[in-house]
Design an enzyme around this catalytic site. Sequence first.
Site, short mmCIF file in Angstrom:
data_model
loop_
_atom_site.label_atom_id
_atom_site.label_comp_id
_atom_site.label_asym_id
_atom_site.label_seq_id
_atom_site.Cartn_x
_atom_site.Cartn_y
_atom_site.Cartn_z
NE ARG A 108 25.19 13.63 -9.16
CZ ARG A 108 26.22 14.20 -8.55
NH1 ARG A 108 27.44 13.87 -8.88
NH2 ARG A 108 26.03 15.09 -7.61
CB SER A 177 36.19 13.73 -9.23
OG SER A 177 35.04 13.66 -10.00
CG ASP A 230 35.03 16.72 -10.29
OD1 ASP A 230 36.19 17.03 -10.61
OD2 ASP A 230 34.66 16.69 -9.09
#
Length: 505
Positions: A108, A177, A230
């Site tokens: 993203r 992450s 994350d």
Amino acid sequence: MGKVGLGLAVGCAVATCAIAAVMVARRVRSRRRWGRVVGVLKEFEEACSTSVGRLRQVVDAMAVEMHAGLASEGGSKLKMLLTFVDNLPNGSEEGSYYALDLGGTNFRVLRVQLGGRRSAILGHDMERQPIPQHLMTGTSEELFDFIVSSLKQFVEAKGNDSDLSPGKRRELGFTFSFPVKQTSISSGILIKWTKGFAIADLVGRDFSECLQQAMSKRGLDMRVAALINDTVGTLALGHYHDEDTVAAVIIGTGTNACYWERTDAIIKCQGLLTNSGGMVINMEWGNFWSSHLPKTSYDSDLDKDSPNPNDQGFEKMISGMYLGDIVRRVILRMSQESDIFGPVSSKLSVPFILSTPLVAAMHEDDTPDLSEVARIMKDVLEITDVSLKALKLVVKVCDIVTRRAARLAAAGIVGILKKIGRDGSGGITSGRIKGGSHCKMRRTVVAIEGSLYTSYSMFREYLNEALTEILGEEIFRHVILKVTEDGSGMGAALVAASHSARNIQ
Ligand code: BGC
């Protein structure tokens, strides 16, 4: 009756008996095979058992390992990593920040505008795309090309830098992450890859520096202001909206948790001082292990066949990357033990052919003839004409695997609450107080994200049920699990903002 007639009658009787005997033998054999399949399932179910007693042992083990991981470097399989996030966004942040989120199934890019008043996220733009499979195991050059070109296109399309004063650079929060040993709020060394990523030359390198160089090389003027996990992004967004948020959990492709810890409890970093007196700790709980975890032979095989054996044991029992493959392994064994699925399909030997969303779809199939289960068996595993009775066994396998995962995740969450004294007991040393209903409990919010919790309702139900069982109704009333949509990405922009020189001044 003449001799011939008698002979015929006897012959018929013998033939009938023979046919009957064959049918009975067939039925006995088939019953035996069915019995074997049910045996496989029963054995699996027992091995996966998560009684509340066992869950409490997992809770205790989690809290003990958290202590050990904070006491010394390498003191536990839980890395308990410093994040350098020593203040959480509170709504006073202002300005326009970019964020990148890399690490799950999707990649993203975001731009978030913060208005400086509580809950005043003025707006955000986001682009999401699945990470091309080949990039996960390709070269670092290819990965950075992909990241920076996506970011550049996004800036060109959405960039509106009227809110940047002259001479100021765009600032980026980067959610990465994977386990990273942070050296500051904006830099850190990649310890290892998880979730199927494997780009060898990046392990041991400062990922943020690599990204910074890649951006400069491609003419993108942007500064990495924060490098975060994350879970930390999720905690940041959760805290932005609700200051009682003390921990965050992700249960998606991978799984992990982070929480707010007092600096004096971080013994391995003696002398660590922060203005707030605390810091977010990235637990990397995917690597948690305890002899109390209900491990089966299927888990051992999955681990042995994985690119990271003996690693991420908790994650391999809980997260979306692996649940489908545990189910596949059990169905394969059942198929080998009998003919209830016809001849053994070669598809059953293909690793990861059965994804966790498919498991969820089978588990939640509420059609009377289990038509969705039958469809997936046919389309994905090339197994046709399965009886309803056998389809029900498949659903049962999905149920056992999902229930165990959700209940273990719940135990992990209570482990954190126990460590910080929010489980209704007096903390790790004092255990549960008798008549716990009288103890004062503060409202405790845990931010949660990841498709298993947000999109798989049976998983969510099992997790909540286990939390109630472990904590008891009374304590559970004070513990709130709050879904923070897109927290991992939005949170990166918030942490970039709350740690940016612009807002600190
Ligand atoms: C990684 C964590 C991450 C989690 C959830 C795990 O595989 O090690 O850093 O937070 O997945 O995405």
